[in-house]
Write a protein that holds these residues in place. Structure first.
Motif, PDB file in Angstrom:
ATOM      1  N   ARG A 301       0.486  -1.003   0.032  1.00 50.01           N
ATOM      2  CA  ARG A 301      -0.346  -0.238  -0.304  1.00 50.01           C
ATOM      3  C   ARG A 301       0.814   1.292   0.156  1.00 50.01           C
ATOM      4  N   ASP A 304       0.083   6.040   3.937  1.00 56.69           N
ATOM      5  CA  ASP A 304      -0.992   6.147   4.345  1.00 56.69           C
ATOM      6  C   ASP A 304      -1.202   7.005   6.156  1.00 56.69           C
ATOM      7  N   ARG A 327      -5.413  12.278   4.647  1.00 60.82           N
ATOM      8  CA  ARG A 327      -4.981  11.543   4.529  1.00 60.82           C
ATOM      9  C   ARG A 327      -5.143  10.215   3.458  1.00 60.82           C
ATOM     10  N   MET A 398      -7.697   0.775  -2.547  1.00 65.56           N
ATOM     11  CA  MET A 398      -8.988  -0.171  -1.123  1.00 65.56           C
ATOM     12  C   MET A 398     -10.129   0.430  -1.143  1.00 65.56           C
ATOM     13  N   GLU A 400     -12.282   1.546   1.355  1.00 62.97           N
ATOM     14  CA  GLU A 400     -13.307   2.041   2.719  1.00 62.97           C
ATOM     15  C   GLU A 400     -14.022   3.320   2.841  1.00 62.97           C
ATOM     16  N   ASP A 424     -11.854   0.693   7.958  1.00 60.99           N
ATOM     17  CA  ASP A 424     -11.921   2.349   7.750  1.00 60.99           C
ATOM     18  C   ASP A 424     -13.441   2.532   7.360  1.00 60.99           C
TER      19      ASP A 424
END
Ligand code: PEP
Ligand code: MG
Length: 482
Positions: A301, A304, A327, A398, A400, A424
């Motif tokens: 990933r 993050d 973020r 992702m 989320e 999340d």
């Protein structure tokens, strides 16, 4: 206490670093004979903390300000530990324990205390008990004697827990202070329930011995199944991957036959430093991951940070709603050089043999995806021009942010796979912060609304032929797995 001789203290500090670095090397080589290279790599994390300019200079500064060396050491360690302790993310917060462990090690070496190895040479079975037990403590005593670990404080996310897990030694963390401890006292350390029993009677000991034997039998039965395909009775294949973020926790996944890494959180290599790691430093870390997993898929990933994950050297503050703020991909796209460096490092580390999949966190808009794909093309082009052999990795998102779900059909020609970030996703669907103790008990990844959305994602994934996986904590809940 004031420092009587500043120059002598500074020299002592530099000597101390060298001595401890040597000890760490030794401990690493002791453990690499019984554990995989990647677990022994924890010691390199300590070594890198130790060679960090920030720690070196902080202690120097304290000494120059007139503090004696032990005092300077204590103050500096506390300073860095506090930075981590203040983080909300439990995974990152647990890193403060590493700093304390390193501090204790430096302190005991400075004091020349008797080694744990000598102190325990007469014992047959050892339970290590302490406010915190460090990985150095574990490495120092004979592995075959260690039968349990009890920490008064400390979390299951600490390196101590990771190492204990890799060694198969039950460890119970955060039990609170134990009073009136005696040598030769007997304990039951139940790593499964996270409980300890003091003063157990013979009946209880017999019962636990039976459980230990049963578990051994079960594990040996399961390990025989390790390399079998994970198929349900009606023939569905379920792919089992592991999550990772520390070099140290690469090994349990491999040992239990993980088919790859479903989520490699790159925040961690960024955290054990005092500034953003260089491309070379990142290549070195990621390469170890690909080496360990030898051609198996690794879903890496992009950085993050933001929200509950803060870098000590780059705090994102002054946000009324950090969870809705700067973020994940929002942050990295606004710091494009940082993202470019990371993507180049991933591509270089994977080379032509690593099975790299790039996973993008917090995606909610098509432009984010487009911007990333442009950046990826640019990175590939740069590297090719530099004569470095790389291949285009698969790229996925992702799920989320709930907004991503309805957009998936429109993204299907831009992405290669989907991974559900159930942590999340549940938080945003339910508008519930699970780190907020007032509402945490209402947080539920089995809430019908969450299940409903998962169903929607599954249907879209099927329709558009997109491979789908789930990388949140939900995958560790047996009920949710069903
Ligand atoms: C998630 O949100 O489910 C996830 C896996 O990401 P993280 O826990 O790192 O935010
Ligand atoms: Mg997440």
């Amino acid at each position: 206490e004031p420092c009587p001789d500043i120059d002598a203290a500074l020299k002592q500090w530099h000597d101390l670093i060298s001595t401890v670095q040597l000890e760490l090397k030794q401990e690493e080589s002791t453990l690499s004979t019984i554990l995989s290279e990647s677990v022994a790599g924890i010691f390199r994390t300590y070594a890198s903390l130790l060679s960090d300019q920030a720690l070196l200079q902080k202690v120097e500064l304290e000494v120059r300000n007139g503090n004696w060396l032990p005092g300077a050491l204590r103050k500096s360690i506390q300073y860095f530990a506090d930075l981590f302790q203040a983080m909300e993310d439990p995974y990152l917060r647990a890193r403060h324990e590493d700093i304390h462990h390193l501090g204790n090690k430096l302190y005991t070496t400075l004091k020349g205390a008797t080694s744990l190895l000598e102190a325990t040479s007469q014992l047959e079975q050892i339970v290590l008990i302490g406010e915190e037990v460090s990985i150095s403590d574990i490495a120092t005593i004979a592995a075959e004697k260690l039968v349990g670990i009890i920490c008064f404080s400390g979390s299951s996310m600490s390196h101590t827990a990771v190492l204990a897990n890799a060694l198969g030694v039950p460890a119970v963390m955060g039990v609170g202070t134990l009073k009136n401890l005696r040598n030769h006292e007997r304990f039951i350390v139940d790593g499964n329930s996270g409980q300890i029993v003091r003063y157990p009677n013979d009946m209880l000991i017999t019962e636990f011995q039976r459980l230990i034997d049963e578990e051994k039998q079960l594990l040996s039965k399961l390990s025989a199944l390790r390399d079998e395909p994970a198929l349900t009775p009606d023939g569905h294949e379920i792919r089992l991957f592991t999550n990772s973020g520390l070099l140290a926790d690469l090994s349990p996944g491999l040992r239990h036959g993980a088919q790859g890494i479903g989520l490699y959180r790159t925040e961690i290599p960024f955290l054990v430093r005092d500034s953003f790691p260089s491309e070379e430093e990142q290549v070195a870390v990621y390469q170890q991951v690909f080496n360990a997993y030898q051609g198996k898929p690794v879903y890496m990933r992009t950085l993050d940070i933001g929200g509950d994950k803060q870098l000590p050297y780059f705090p994102i503050t002054n946000e009324d709603n950090p969870a809705l703020g700067w973020r994940g991909i929002r942050f990295t796209l606004d710091n494009i050089q940082l993202l470019m460096t990371q993507v180049r490092a991933m591509l270089r580390a994977a080379g032509t043999g690593g099975n790299l999949h790039i996973l993008l966190p917090m995606i909610s808009a098509t432009e984010e995806l487009n911007s990333f794909n442009e950046l990826l093309s640019e990175a590939l082009q740069q590297l090719q021009q530099e004569g470095i052999a790389v291949i285009r990795p698969r790229v996925g998102v992702m799920v989320e942010v709930p907004a991503a779900i309805s957009q998936l059909p429109f993204w299907s020609n831009r992405i290669d796979f989907i991974s559900i970030g159930s942590n999340d996703l549940s938080q945003y669907l339910l508008a519930l912060d699970r780190n907020n103790s007032r509402v945490a008990s209402r947080y539920d990844h089995l809430h019908p609304a969450v299940i409903h959305e998962l169903d929607r994602v599954v249907k879209i994934a099927r329709e558009y032929n997109l491979p789908l996986s789930l990388c949140g904590e939900m995958a560790t809940d047996p009920l949710a797995v069903i």
